[in-house]
Each structure stands twice: as C-alpha cells, then as structure tokens.
Write an enzyme that holds these catalytic residues in place. Sequence first.
Site, PDB file in Angstrom:
ATOM      1  CB  ALA A  19      31.202  42.050  55.283  1.00 33.02           C
ATOM      2  CB  SER A  39      37.638  43.981  56.291  1.00 35.69           C
ATOM      3  OG  SER A  39      37.972  43.298  55.093  1.00 35.69           O
ATOM      4  N   GLY A  40      37.933  46.412  53.921  1.00 34.90           N
ATOM      5  CA  GLY A  40      38.927  47.107  53.106  1.00 34.90           C
ATOM      6  C   GLY A  40      39.717  46.177  52.205  1.00 34.90           C
ATOM      7  CB  ALA A  91      33.080  40.150  38.896  1.00 35.72           C
ATOM      8  CB  THR A  92      33.169  35.105  41.919  1.00 40.18           C
ATOM      9  OG1 THR A  92      33.166  35.788  43.175  1.00 40.18           O
ATOM     10  CG2 THR A  92      34.597  34.829  41.470  1.00 40.18           C
ATOM     11  CB  ALA A  93      29.139  38.999  42.803  1.00 38.02           C
ATOM     12  CG  HIS A 129      32.767  45.594  44.785  1.00 37.81           C
ATOM     13  ND1 HIS A 129      34.038  45.476  45.296  1.00 37.81           N
ATOM     14  CD2 HIS A 129      31.935  45.176  45.764  1.00 37.81           C
ATOM     15  CE1 HIS A 129      33.975  45.010  46.527  1.00 37.81           C
ATOM     16  NE2 HIS A 129      32.707  44.814  46.839  1.00 37.81           N
ATOM     17  NE  ARG A 181      35.667  46.157  38.509  1.00 40.73           N
ATOM     18  CZ  ARG A 181      34.497  45.624  38.826  1.00 40.73           C
ATOM     19  NH1 ARG A 181      34.274  45.166  40.037  1.00 40.73           N
ATOM     20  NH2 ARG A 181      33.539  45.531  37.933  1.00 40.73           N
ATOM     21  CD  GLU A 207      29.564  40.320  34.781  1.00 39.71           C
ATOM     22  OE1 GLU A 207      28.610  39.590  34.439  1.00 39.71           O
ATOM     23  OE2 GLU A 207      29.461  41.543  34.936  1.00 39.71           O
TER      24      GLU A 207
END
Length: 172
Positions: free
Chosen positions: A9, A11-12, A32-34, A48, A52, A60
């Site tokens: 999480a 981490s870049g 996007a899967t969230a 996020h 972008r 999505e």
Amino acid sequence: MLQLILGGARSGKSRLAEQTAISTQLAVTYIATAQALDPEMQSRIAHHQNQRPVHWSLVEEPLFLAKTLQKIDRPNQIILVDCLTLWLTNLLLLEDQDVQAFECKQLIEILPKLQSEIILVSNETGLGVVPLGEISRRFVDEAGRLHQTLGQMADKVVFCVAGFPMILKGEK
C-alpha cells in the site's frame, strides 16, 4: 506486452503504472476494480481519480475482468488495470466461491490473446505474517498464486518499495 507491477500500500505502484502508460504515448483505458462501499474507499478512489489524466478512458469493473478486457481490446492502446487484489477481494466476498477460480482462470487464458499492451497493478501481500482468519489466509494464498502465474506470463515484472521500482523480470 504484459507488465505486472507489484508493491505494498502506498508503495508507488499505481504512480509507476500511470507514468509507464503516459510514456508510451498510446491511448489509455484505465480499468478500476475498486468499489466505493465506505467513506475511506471513496476517498482512496477520489485520490486515484485526481492523479490520472482526464483524457484517459475509464471502465469500472469489480468482477468480470477477463470479459471486460476482451470487450475493450484493440491494437495501439494501453489497458491499465488497478488493482488485481481489490478485484480478487471482490470475487472472494461473493457467496459463490467458484466464481473466483473461474474468473482467475478466464483472466489467465485471455491475457495472451489480447492486442492491447497491458499493465496490471497488484498489492504484494505475502511479505507479512500468516493472517489469523480463514478468509484472510485464503486471500493471501489466492493472490500469491495469481501473482506467480502472472509473473511467469509477464514480459516485465516490477516491485515497488517506497516509490522505487525494482525490476524483477524484463528490461533492466
């Protein structure tokens, strides 16, 4: 070209994936899967979205990733999927436990057939202690299996730590 970008999480890894996509100068479709099921996740999604480029296409898709990839596939584009571990979580939380295995199999089968360049982003979950709960252990096991398979398939695999990419496979 298939790239797998792993990391913890914050981490870049997402930033690296986005920079990689931009550098190709190809059209980008972001999957996007969230799912915004709570305020904290809504905040993460908003973060996020703000990172972008606005001209990227957005799809999505929390569950049926392989089918979506196949539907939007075309040459001369990048498809950036962020992230596989959220997708896996969505599948594992379904009542029908067979869906997760089926969807992972579908993803692995469709990836070599795609014309688009693919960047997959995922959280590396196997670096900590073994989780106590059954669903948590299953998640770590399934994510590890998926990452190993995708890592073998990928042309390039990168691991991000503290914003630094470490190339595990592919160009140095």
